[in-house]
Enzyme design. Structure first.
Site, PDB file in Angstrom:
ATOM      1  N   LEU A   1       1.008  -1.107  -0.071  1.00  0.00           N
ATOM      2  CA  LEU A   1      -0.079   0.070   0.048  1.00  0.00           C
ATOM      3  C   LEU A   1       0.846   1.167  -0.044  1.00  0.00           C
ATOM      4  CD1 LEU A   1      -2.744  -1.000   2.357  1.00  0.00           C
ATOM      5  CD2 LEU A   1      -2.699  -1.451   0.307  1.00  0.00           C
TER       6      LEU A   1
ATOM      7  N   ASP B   1       1.972  -3.550   5.808  1.00  0.00           N
ATOM      8  CA  ASP B   1       0.788  -2.990   4.756  1.00  0.00           C
ATOM      9  C   ASP B   1       1.364  -3.923   3.559  1.00  0.00           C
ATOM     10  OD1 ASP B   1       3.178  -1.802   4.592  1.00  0.00           O
ATOM     11  OD2 ASP B   1       2.094   0.023   3.345  1.00  0.00           O
TER      12      ASP B   1
END
Length: 432
Positions: free
Chosen positions: A308, A349
Protein backbone atom coordinates in the site's frame (compact mmCIF):
# COMPACT_ATOMS: atom_id res chain seq x y z
CA UNK A 1 41.39 -21.39 16.29
CA UNK A 2 42.43 -21.26 12.62
CA UNK A 3 41.23 -18.46 10.36
CA UNK A 4 39.51 -20.99 8.08
CA UNK A 5 37.56 -22.46 10.98
CA UNK A 6 36.61 -18.98 12.25
CA UNK A 7 35.29 -18.03 8.82
CA UNK A 8 33.30 -21.27 8.66
CA UNK A 9 31.71 -20.61 12.06
CA UNK A 10 30.83 -17.03 11.05
CA UNK A 11 29.18 -18.26 7.84
CA UNK A 12 27.29 -20.92 9.79
CA UNK A 13 26.01 -18.32 12.25
CA UNK A 14 24.96 -16.02 9.39
CA UNK A 15 23.02 -18.86 7.77
CA UNK A 16 21.33 -19.74 11.06
CA UNK A 17 20.28 -16.15 11.68
CA UNK A 18 18.94 -15.79 8.15
CA UNK A 19 16.92 -19.03 7.96
CA UNK A 20 15.84 -19.88 11.51
CA UNK A 21 12.14 -19.51 12.32
CA UNK A 22 13.11 -19.08 15.97
CA UNK A 23 13.66 -15.58 17.35
CA UNK A 24 17.44 -15.32 17.82
CA UNK A 25 19.28 -12.25 19.09
CA UNK A 26 22.60 -11.16 20.54
CA UNK A 27 23.10 -8.14 22.82
CA UNK A 28 26.34 -6.67 24.07
CA UNK A 29 27.05 -5.96 27.76
CA UNK A 30 25.24 -2.61 27.44
CA UNK A 31 22.11 -4.50 26.25
CA UNK A 32 22.37 -3.07 22.74
CA UNK A 33 21.49 -5.42 19.88
CA UNK A 34 24.48 -6.44 17.77
CA UNK A 35 22.75 -9.14 15.70
CA UNK A 36 19.44 -10.98 15.32
CA UNK A 37 17.64 -13.48 13.10
CA UNK A 38 15.46 -12.29 10.24
CA UNK A 39 12.42 -13.69 12.08
CA UNK A 40 13.23 -11.45 15.11
CA UNK A 41 13.66 -8.42 12.86
CA UNK A 42 10.24 -9.05 11.31
CA UNK A 43 8.70 -9.42 14.78
CA UNK A 44 9.67 -5.81 15.52
CA UNK A 45 8.52 -4.63 12.05
CA UNK A 46 12.00 -4.38 10.54
CA UNK A 47 12.97 -5.84 7.20
CA UNK A 48 16.50 -6.92 8.13
CA UNK A 49 18.85 -7.43 11.06
CA UNK A 50 20.72 -4.29 10.03
CA UNK A 51 17.68 -2.20 11.07
CA UNK A 52 17.83 -3.74 14.57
CA UNK A 53 21.58 -3.54 15.19
CA UNK A 54 22.54 -0.65 17.48
CA UNK A 55 19.08 -0.34 19.02
CA UNK A 56 17.82 -1.23 22.50
CA UNK A 57 14.56 -2.80 23.62
CA UNK A 58 13.11 0.66 24.25
CA UNK A 59 13.62 1.44 20.55
CA UNK A 60 11.81 -1.71 19.42
CA UNK A 61 9.04 -2.54 21.92
CA UNK A 62 6.44 -0.64 23.88
CA UNK A 63 7.70 0.76 27.18
CA UNK A 64 6.28 -1.94 29.49
CA UNK A 65 7.59 -4.85 27.42
CA UNK A 66 10.99 -3.19 26.98
CA UNK A 67 11.24 -2.54 30.72
CA UNK A 68 10.46 -6.19 31.47
CA UNK A 69 13.07 -7.45 28.99
CA UNK A 70 15.76 -5.10 30.31
CA UNK A 71 15.06 -6.13 33.92
CA UNK A 72 15.34 -9.81 32.96
CA UNK A 73 18.67 -9.16 31.25
CA UNK A 74 20.09 -7.27 34.21
CA UNK A 75 18.94 -10.03 36.55
CA UNK A 76 20.65 -12.59 34.32
CA UNK A 77 23.91 -10.66 34.35
CA UNK A 78 23.82 -10.24 38.14
CA UNK A 79 22.86 -13.81 39.00
CA UNK A 80 24.84 -15.40 36.14
CA UNK A 81 22.15 -18.09 35.97
CA UNK A 82 20.72 -18.75 32.53
CA UNK A 83 17.03 -18.14 31.91
CA UNK A 84 15.53 -21.28 30.33
CA UNK A 85 12.12 -21.60 28.67
CA UNK A 86 10.63 -18.57 30.36
CA UNK A 87 7.10 -17.85 29.07
CA UNK A 88 6.75 -14.15 28.29
CA UNK A 89 4.59 -11.92 26.05
CA UNK A 90 5.77 -10.77 22.63
CA UNK A 91 4.02 -8.45 20.17
CA UNK A 92 2.86 -9.62 16.74
CA UNK A 93 2.91 -7.35 13.70
CA UNK A 94 -0.43 -5.83 14.76
CA UNK A 95 0.85 -4.92 18.23
CA UNK A 96 -1.27 -7.61 19.88
CA UNK A 97 0.37 -9.84 22.47
CA UNK A 98 1.45 -13.38 21.76
CA UNK A 99 3.64 -15.68 23.86
CA UNK A 100 7.15 -17.04 23.51
CA UNK A 101 9.27 -19.55 25.35
CA UNK A 102 12.54 -17.66 25.82
CA UNK A 103 15.99 -18.80 26.93
CA UNK A 104 18.89 -16.41 27.58
CA UNK A 105 22.56 -17.29 28.14
CA UNK A 106 25.60 -15.21 28.98
CA UNK A 107 28.42 -14.82 26.45
CA UNK A 108 31.92 -14.66 27.94
CA UNK A 109 35.35 -13.80 26.58
CA UNK A 110 38.56 -15.75 27.21
CA UNK A 111 38.94 -14.01 30.61
CA UNK A 112 35.48 -15.22 31.63
CA UNK A 113 34.13 -11.68 31.60
CA UNK A 114 30.52 -11.22 30.45
CA UNK A 115 30.47 -9.54 27.06
CA UNK A 116 26.89 -10.16 25.99
CA UNK A 117 23.70 -12.19 25.98
CA UNK A 118 22.46 -14.80 23.53
CA UNK A 119 18.67 -15.11 23.37
CA UNK A 120 16.55 -17.84 21.78
CA UNK A 121 12.77 -17.52 21.71
CA UNK A 122 10.04 -19.62 20.10
CA UNK A 123 6.40 -18.70 19.52
CA UNK A 124 4.28 -20.93 21.79
CA UNK A 125 1.01 -19.01 21.46
CA UNK A 126 -0.84 -22.01 20.00
CA UNK A 127 0.22 -24.27 22.91
CA UNK A 128 -0.78 -21.65 25.50
CA UNK A 129 -4.18 -21.16 23.86
CA UNK A 130 -4.71 -24.92 23.62
CA UNK A 131 -4.21 -25.32 27.35
CA UNK A 132 -6.47 -22.34 28.07
CA UNK A 133 -9.24 -23.68 25.85
CA UNK A 134 -8.96 -27.12 27.42
CA UNK A 135 -9.43 -25.59 30.86
CA UNK A 136 -12.38 -23.49 29.73
CA UNK A 137 -14.26 -26.29 27.99
CA UNK A 138 -13.10 -29.06 30.35
CA UNK A 139 -12.34 -31.06 27.25
CA UNK A 140 -12.84 -34.79 27.59
CA UNK A 141 -13.22 -37.72 25.25
CA UNK A 142 -16.09 -40.10 25.84
CA UNK A 143 -15.74 -43.80 25.16
CA UNK A 144 -18.70 -45.26 23.31
CA UNK A 145 -20.17 -48.57 24.40
CA UNK A 146 -20.27 -49.62 20.77
CA UNK A 147 -18.00 -52.57 19.96
CA UNK A 148 -17.48 -54.63 16.83
CA UNK A 149 -15.83 -58.05 16.73
CA UNK A 150 -15.29 -60.26 13.70
CA UNK A 151 -13.55 -63.44 12.55
CA UNK A 152 -11.52 -62.24 9.59
CA UNK A 153 -10.59 -65.67 8.29
CA UNK A 154 -14.27 -66.64 8.07
CA UNK A 155 -15.35 -63.10 7.09
CA UNK A 156 -17.96 -63.38 9.83
CA UNK A 157 -19.33 -61.00 12.45
CA UNK A 158 -19.08 -62.23 16.04
CA UNK A 159 -20.32 -59.27 18.04
CA UNK A 160 -21.96 -55.87 17.43
CA UNK A 161 -22.83 -54.28 20.76
CA UNK A 162 -24.13 -50.82 21.54
CA UNK A 163 -27.02 -48.50 20.75
CA UNK A 164 -25.30 -47.22 17.62
CA UNK A 165 -25.91 -50.47 15.77
CA UNK A 166 -29.36 -51.49 16.96
CA UNK A 167 -31.25 -49.68 14.19
CA UNK A 168 -28.68 -50.54 11.54
CA UNK A 169 -28.75 -54.29 11.82
CA UNK A 170 -30.87 -56.69 13.85
CA UNK A 171 -29.24 -60.07 13.28
CA UNK A 172 -25.57 -59.25 12.85
CA UNK A 173 -24.66 -62.97 13.16
CA UNK A 174 -26.12 -63.55 9.69
CA UNK A 175 -24.10 -60.78 8.09
CA UNK A 176 -20.52 -61.26 7.01
CA UNK A 177 -17.85 -58.74 8.05
CA UNK A 178 -17.48 -57.18 4.59
CA UNK A 179 -21.22 -56.58 4.45
CA UNK A 180 -21.15 -55.00 7.91
CA UNK A 181 -18.43 -52.56 6.75
CA UNK A 182 -20.58 -51.67 3.76
CA UNK A 183 -23.66 -51.11 5.95
CA UNK A 184 -21.67 -48.82 8.28
CA UNK A 185 -20.13 -46.79 5.46
CA UNK A 186 -23.42 -46.26 3.58
CA UNK A 187 -25.57 -45.72 6.69
CA UNK A 188 -23.28 -43.68 8.95
CA UNK A 189 -20.06 -42.41 7.35
CA UNK A 190 -20.10 -38.98 5.70
CA UNK A 191 -19.98 -39.34 1.91
CA UNK A 192 -16.58 -37.62 1.69
CA UNK A 193 -15.01 -40.36 3.82
CA UNK A 194 -16.84 -43.50 2.61
CA UNK A 195 -14.15 -44.60 0.15
CA UNK A 196 -11.37 -44.14 2.70
CA UNK A 197 -13.32 -46.10 5.33
CA UNK A 198 -14.04 -48.99 2.94
CA UNK A 199 -10.39 -49.20 1.87
CA UNK A 200 -9.15 -49.12 5.45
CA UNK A 201 -11.47 -51.94 6.57
CA UNK A 202 -11.11 -54.00 3.41
CA UNK A 203 -10.79 -57.65 4.50
CA UNK A 204 -7.68 -58.43 2.43
CA UNK A 205 -6.07 -55.15 3.55
CA UNK A 206 -6.54 -56.05 7.23
CA UNK A 207 -5.16 -59.56 6.83
CA UNK A 208 -2.17 -58.24 4.89
CA UNK A 209 -1.47 -55.71 7.67
CA UNK A 210 -1.53 -58.47 10.29
CA UNK A 211 0.94 -60.54 8.26
CA UNK A 212 3.23 -57.47 8.12
CA UNK A 213 3.11 -57.16 11.91
CA UNK A 214 0.51 -54.39 12.22
CA UNK A 215 -1.76 -55.63 15.00
CA UNK A 216 -3.05 -52.43 16.60
CA UNK A 217 -4.25 -49.37 14.72
CA UNK A 218 -6.90 -46.66 14.67
CA UNK A 219 -8.94 -44.91 12.01
CA UNK A 220 -10.63 -41.53 12.41
CA UNK A 221 -13.67 -40.75 10.30
CA UNK A 222 -16.59 -38.32 10.13
CA UNK A 223 -19.65 -40.28 11.26
CA UNK A 224 -23.35 -39.76 11.96
CA UNK A 225 -24.31 -40.61 15.55
CA UNK A 226 -27.61 -41.17 17.40
CA UNK A 227 -28.67 -37.52 17.23
CA UNK A 228 -28.10 -37.51 13.44
CA UNK A 229 -25.18 -35.05 13.74
CA UNK A 230 -21.81 -35.88 12.19
CA UNK A 231 -18.90 -36.12 14.61
CA UNK A 232 -15.26 -37.16 14.43
CA UNK A 233 -15.14 -40.76 15.65
CA UNK A 234 -12.02 -42.87 16.20
CA UNK A 235 -12.21 -46.63 15.54
CA UNK A 236 -9.59 -48.19 17.81
CA UNK A 237 -8.84 -51.72 16.65
CA UNK A 238 -6.76 -54.72 17.54
CA UNK A 239 -6.17 -57.95 15.65
CA UNK A 240 -5.16 -61.18 17.37
CA UNK A 241 -4.99 -64.90 16.68
CA UNK A 242 -7.62 -66.73 18.75
CA UNK A 243 -6.18 -69.78 20.53
CA UNK A 244 -9.67 -71.26 20.79
CA UNK A 245 -10.72 -71.09 17.14
CA UNK A 246 -7.23 -70.73 15.65
CA UNK A 247 -8.52 -67.83 13.52
CA UNK A 248 -7.70 -64.16 13.14
CA UNK A 249 -10.00 -61.89 15.14
CA UNK A 250 -10.63 -58.15 14.91
CA UNK A 251 -12.02 -56.09 17.79
CA UNK A 252 -12.91 -52.41 17.29
CA UNK A 253 -14.36 -49.98 19.81
CA UNK A 254 -15.38 -46.40 19.09
CA UNK A 255 -14.21 -43.23 20.80
CA UNK A 256 -15.77 -39.80 20.36
CA UNK A 257 -12.86 -37.48 19.51
CA UNK A 258 -14.96 -34.68 18.02
CA UNK A 259 -14.18 -31.89 20.52
CA UNK A 260 -10.46 -32.59 20.57
CA UNK A 261 -10.11 -32.78 16.77
CA UNK A 262 -12.19 -29.65 16.14
CA UNK A 263 -10.15 -27.76 18.73
CA UNK A 264 -6.92 -28.79 17.01
CA UNK A 265 -8.40 -27.78 13.65
CA UNK A 266 -9.29 -24.33 15.00
CA UNK A 267 -5.83 -23.81 16.49
CA UNK A 268 -4.13 -25.09 13.33
CA UNK A 269 -6.17 -22.69 11.21
CA UNK A 270 -5.41 -19.86 13.62
CA UNK A 271 -1.69 -20.59 13.53
CA UNK A 272 -1.75 -20.46 9.72
CA UNK A 273 -3.63 -17.17 9.40
CA UNK A 274 -2.98 -13.52 10.14
CA UNK A 275 -5.01 -12.41 13.18
CA UNK A 276 -6.10 -9.06 11.74
CA UNK A 277 -7.06 -9.93 8.15
CA UNK A 278 -7.56 -13.72 8.36
CA UNK A 279 -5.32 -14.10 5.31
CA UNK A 280 -2.59 -16.73 5.31
CA UNK A 281 0.46 -15.56 7.26
CA UNK A 282 4.05 -15.39 6.04
CA UNK A 283 5.02 -18.93 7.13
CA UNK A 284 1.94 -20.49 5.51
CA UNK A 285 2.60 -18.67 2.23
CA UNK A 286 6.26 -19.70 2.43
CA UNK A 287 5.24 -23.35 2.79
CA UNK A 288 2.86 -23.13 -0.19
CA UNK A 289 5.41 -21.43 -2.43
CA UNK A 290 8.08 -23.98 -1.45
CA UNK A 291 5.69 -26.72 -2.55
CA UNK A 292 5.50 -25.08 -5.98
CA UNK A 293 9.29 -24.89 -6.08
CA UNK A 294 9.63 -28.60 -5.29
CA UNK A 295 6.76 -30.03 -7.38
CA UNK A 296 5.59 -29.85 -10.99
CA UNK A 297 8.82 -28.87 -12.80
CA UNK A 298 6.89 -28.01 -15.98
CA UNK A 299 4.47 -25.63 -14.23
CA UNK A 300 4.86 -21.86 -14.36
CA UNK A 301 3.69 -19.82 -11.36
CA UNK A 302 3.41 -16.14 -10.52
CA UNK A 303 3.94 -14.27 -7.26
CA UNK A 304 2.37 -10.84 -6.81
CA UNK A 305 3.80 -8.49 -4.16
CA UNK A 306 1.28 -5.77 -3.18
CA UNK A 307 2.35 -2.83 -1.00
CA UNK A 308 0.00 0.00 0.00
CA UNK A 309 1.28 3.44 -0.95
CA UNK A 310 1.32 6.20 1.69
CA UNK A 311 0.03 3.82 4.37
CA UNK A 312 2.31 5.28 7.04
CA UNK A 313 0.53 8.61 6.53
CA UNK A 314 -2.78 6.88 7.34
CA UNK A 315 -1.52 5.62 10.69
CA UNK A 316 0.13 8.94 11.53
CA UNK A 317 -2.90 11.03 10.55
CA UNK A 318 -5.91 8.89 11.42
CA UNK A 319 -4.51 6.40 13.95
CA UNK A 320 -3.85 2.65 13.95
CA UNK A 321 -7.50 1.64 14.35
CA UNK A 322 -8.38 3.36 11.08
CA UNK A 323 -5.24 1.84 9.58
CA UNK A 324 -6.43 -1.62 10.63
CA UNK A 325 -9.75 -0.98 8.88
CA UNK A 326 -7.86 -0.13 5.69
CA UNK A 327 -5.84 -3.35 5.93
CA UNK A 328 -8.97 -5.46 6.53
CA UNK A 329 -10.70 -3.81 3.57
CA UNK A 330 -7.65 -4.39 1.34
CA UNK A 331 -7.50 -8.04 2.37
CA UNK A 332 -11.17 -8.55 1.54
CA UNK A 333 -10.74 -6.99 -1.91
CA UNK A 334 -7.74 -9.20 -2.57
CA UNK A 335 -9.70 -12.33 -1.64
CA UNK A 336 -12.57 -11.27 -3.89
CA UNK A 337 -10.23 -10.53 -6.78
CA UNK A 338 -8.32 -13.81 -6.39
CA UNK A 339 -11.01 -16.33 -5.28
CA UNK A 340 -9.04 -19.35 -6.51
CA UNK A 341 -5.56 -18.24 -5.47
CA UNK A 342 -3.66 -18.17 -2.17
CA UNK A 343 -3.54 -14.70 -0.63
CA UNK A 344 -1.37 -13.79 2.34
CA UNK A 345 -0.27 -10.89 4.50
CA UNK A 346 3.44 -11.03 5.24
CA UNK A 347 3.67 -8.00 7.51
CA UNK A 348 2.52 -4.41 7.91
CA UNK A 349 0.86 -3.27 4.67
CA UNK A 350 2.51 -5.93 2.51
CA UNK A 351 0.49 -8.69 0.83
CA UNK A 352 1.38 -11.47 -1.60
CA UNK A 353 -0.73 -13.58 -3.97
CA UNK A 354 0.36 -16.97 -5.35
CA UNK A 355 -1.04 -17.79 -8.80
CA UNK A 356 -0.28 -21.40 -9.70
CA UNK A 357 -0.08 -22.98 -13.15
CA UNK A 358 -0.02 -19.74 -15.12
CA UNK A 359 -0.92 -20.25 -18.78
CA UNK A 360 -1.90 -16.67 -19.61
CA UNK A 361 0.34 -14.00 -18.14
CA UNK A 362 -1.90 -11.26 -19.57
CA UNK A 363 -4.74 -12.55 -17.39
CA UNK A 364 -2.50 -12.26 -14.30
CA UNK A 365 -1.51 -8.76 -15.34
CA UNK A 366 -5.18 -7.81 -15.76
CA UNK A 367 -5.99 -9.14 -12.27
CA UNK A 368 -3.10 -7.09 -10.86
CA UNK A 369 -4.29 -3.94 -12.64
CA UNK A 370 -7.80 -4.53 -11.26
CA UNK A 371 -6.29 -4.63 -7.76
CA UNK A 372 -4.52 -1.33 -8.37
CA UNK A 373 -7.91 0.16 -9.28
CA UNK A 374 -9.83 -1.46 -6.41
CA UNK A 375 -7.34 -0.51 -3.69
CA UNK A 376 -7.48 3.19 -4.50
CA UNK A 377 -9.06 4.70 -1.36
CA UNK A 378 -10.40 8.26 -1.19
CA UNK A 379 -11.18 10.50 1.77
CA UNK A 380 -14.59 12.10 2.29
CA UNK A 381 -13.52 15.19 0.35
CA UNK A 382 -12.25 13.13 -2.58
CA UNK A 383 -8.51 13.21 -1.84
CA UNK A 384 -6.64 9.96 -2.50
CA UNK A 385 -5.50 8.47 0.80
CA UNK A 386 -4.10 5.12 -0.30
CA UNK A 387 -3.09 3.46 -3.56
CA UNK A 388 -1.03 0.35 -4.11
CA UNK A 389 2.01 -0.77 -6.09
CA UNK A 390 2.22 -4.32 -7.42
CA UNK A 391 5.29 -6.32 -8.41
CA UNK A 392 5.00 -9.60 -10.32
CA UNK A 393 7.60 -12.32 -10.84
CA UNK A 394 7.28 -15.64 -12.65
CA UNK A 395 8.93 -18.76 -11.26
CA UNK A 396 9.08 -22.49 -11.90
CA UNK A 397 10.66 -25.58 -10.36
CA UNK A 398 13.79 -24.98 -8.26
CA UNK A 399 15.04 -21.91 -6.45
CA UNK A 400 13.88 -20.91 -3.00
CA UNK A 401 11.23 -18.77 -1.30
CA UNK A 402 13.57 -15.90 -0.40
CA UNK A 403 14.74 -15.59 -4.00
CA UNK A 404 11.19 -15.54 -5.42
CA UNK A 405 9.98 -13.08 -2.78
CA UNK A 406 12.98 -10.81 -3.37
CA UNK A 407 12.25 -10.70 -7.12
CA UNK A 408 8.60 -9.77 -6.55
CA UNK A 409 9.68 -7.20 -3.94
CA UNK A 410 12.13 -5.59 -6.38
CA UNK A 411 9.42 -5.43 -9.06
CA UNK A 412 7.08 -3.76 -6.56
CA UNK A 413 9.70 -1.13 -5.65
CA UNK A 414 10.26 -0.54 -9.35
CA UNK A 415 6.52 0.27 -9.61
CA UNK A 416 6.93 2.74 -6.74
CA UNK A 417 9.94 4.36 -8.41
CA UNK A 418 7.88 4.85 -11.58
CA UNK A 419 5.30 6.82 -9.62
CA UNK A 420 3.35 4.23 -7.56
CA UNK A 421 -0.24 3.11 -8.19
CA UNK A 422 0.82 0.70 -10.97
CA UNK A 423 2.07 -2.78 -11.87
CA UNK A 424 5.64 -3.77 -12.67
CA UNK A 425 7.13 -7.11 -13.78
CA UNK A 426 10.45 -8.46 -12.55
CA UNK A 427 12.91 -8.14 -15.41
CA UNK A 428 16.55 -8.34 -14.32
CA UNK A 429 17.87 -6.02 -17.01
CA UNK A 430 15.40 -3.23 -16.21
CA UNK A 431 15.93 -3.41 -12.45
CA UNK A 432 19.71 -3.11 -12.42
Amino acid sequence: MSLQKTEFLIKSLETLFKTSEDLLFIKDANLTYINCSLSFAMLVNKKSAEEVIGRTDFDLFDHELAKRYIEDDKSLMESEVSIVNNIEPIPDENGRKKYSSTSKHLIRDDDNSVIGILGIARDVTAQIELEEEKEKSELSTTMFKDILEADLMKNQMIRAEGDLWKNLIKNYERVDFSKMVSLISTGYIHEDYVEEFNLFYDLNHLIDNYNRGIKEFSHITFMRTDNKDYRWIEFKSKMYMSKVTNSLRLVSFLQDSDEEIKLKQRLTAKAQHDDLTDLLNRQSMKDKINECLLDNPNQSNALLFIDLDFFKNINDTYGHLFGDEILISAAQKLKESFPNELVGRIGGDEFIVLVEDVTDIEKVKQQAENIVSLLKIHSDNGDILVTCSVGITLFTYGGDFDQVLDQADKAMYHAKQKGRNQVSFYLEDSLR
